[in-house]
Write an enzyme that holds these catalytic residues in place. Sequence first.
Site, PDB file in Angstrom:
ATOM      1  N   GLU A 363       0.828  -1.220   0.000  1.00 51.80           N
ATOM      2  CA  GLU A 363       0.000   0.000   0.000  1.00 51.80           C
ATOM      3  C   GLU A 363       0.861   1.267   0.000  1.00 51.80           C
ATOM      4  O   GLU A 363       0.563   2.243   0.689  1.00 51.80           O
ATOM      5  CB  GLU A 363      -1.028  -0.051   1.134  1.00 51.80           C
ATOM      6  CG  GLU A 363      -2.055  -1.135   0.823  1.00 51.80           C
ATOM      7  CD  GLU A 363      -3.254  -1.188   1.729  1.00 51.80           C
ATOM      8  OE1 GLU A 363      -3.718  -0.127   2.162  1.00 51.80           O
ATOM      9  OE2 GLU A 363      -3.729  -2.308   1.973  1.00 51.80           O
ATOM     10  N   THR A 365       5.275   1.833  -0.556  1.00 52.77           N
ATOM     11  CA  THR A 365       6.461   1.569   0.282  1.00 52.77           C
ATOM     12  C   THR A 365       6.673   2.757   1.221  1.00 52.77           C
ATOM     13  O   THR A 365       6.170   3.869   0.964  1.00 52.77           O
ATOM     14  CB  THR A 365       7.731   1.418  -0.583  1.00 52.77           C
ATOM     15  OG1 THR A 365       7.972   2.680  -1.235  1.00 52.77           O
ATOM     16  CG2 THR A 365       7.578   0.318  -1.626  1.00 52.77           C
TER      17      THR A 365
END
Length: 379
Positions: A363, A365
């Site tokens: 979702e 880095t």
Amino acid sequence: MNFGLNEEQLELQEMVREFVAKEITPFAGEMDETNNAMPGLFEKAAEMGLLNVVVPEEYGGMGLDSITVAMIYEELGKGCAGIATSIAANSLATAPVLIAGTDEQKQMYCDILNKGGLAAFALTEPGAGSDAGSVATRAVKNKEDGTYTLNGTKAFITNAGVADVFLVFANTRESGGIRGLTAFIVPKDTPGFKVGKKENKMGIRPSNTCELILQDVVIPESNRVGREGEGFRIAMKTLDSARPFVGAVSVGIAQAALDCAVQYAKERKQFGQPIASFQMIQGMIADMAMKVEAARLLVYKTCWMRDQGVDFSKEAAIAKCYAADIAMEVTTDAVQVMGGYGYSREYPVEKMMRDAKIMQIYEGTNQIQRLVIANKILY
Ligand code: COS
């Protein structure tokens, strides 16, 4: 300002804790070994109403506020971050429809979740990870009937092998780029839509992560979410809204690791006394506790902002990034406190350490989160 949970939230928290203690924690090791969720677990989670927590009441869901959702995901994260990931993926995959869908789309999509279905958010591709705008899956509009034909491959899709419905991003422009990115609802049985290889992951192993292959998948125009080219904005807003929940799962992992380390430090004797009496261990426990507390506050503040309807993009990135980083640190320290036993699969903390790693990766880095934060501050 009120830092407490209300009575309703506390009651729900207790119910989820009981569910986790009965249905998840005892099987966390086995699910990690088998790379699969226990049979029937998601059905039980659905009965508890855990699969449609973000579905508004007007569409038949729980319609919970973000703080309550975060509280639930933290509890699930304490039991098993893999199961928490699968369940939270329903919120991630529903957000695009709630953000940009029509009333009919919302009702149709939410009905699937209300009946206990799982959903999957299909943005990432072998060549499009952090650079979400470079999605190569194509959606070509058929002039005769207005349908779209989708072709491409998606990678690392949570719930891919078990989902009933998918939110797929494809590019309607031949030249590619973010201006062509478009969102589509794709039901699982659509001809040409196939689940590919299942990933053999380091952590969150009970969550199902697979490739998706789209070969001449025909989608009616009524399944397009938002306008052509609106997909990038929808994806970014979706990720904003989901990131505090990744933070909540991270807090759950970190809290569970801290609890294990504390219990162990009190029981384990060396040099004739519990290791909890040694100041170096105390220092580690105190640092771990400070990090968990700070991360939880960031998550809850971001959720509060989300529910106020103010811009929370920066705070979502801060909460996700910080909570994921400290989950990695705290689980690593828990392994250290527990020494050889921490490193052994007989104890749960090495799994938590493996689970924590993905929180810094998926979702967005933590490098991307830092970009988002810096951009919001500097420009
Ligand atoms: N909400 C709404 N719109 C947004 C937005 C947000 N949070 N962030 C960006 N946008 C819009 C911008 O306003 C801009 O629109 P205009 O061109 O109309 O002005 C457009 O999107 C492009 O924005 P930007 O130039 O910032 O995009 P970049 O290509 O530089 O990419 C990052 C931005 C890197 C932040 C983005 O690609 C990203 O978040 N990548 C990570 C993807 C990810 O999380 N993948 C995980 C897989 S899904 S589990």
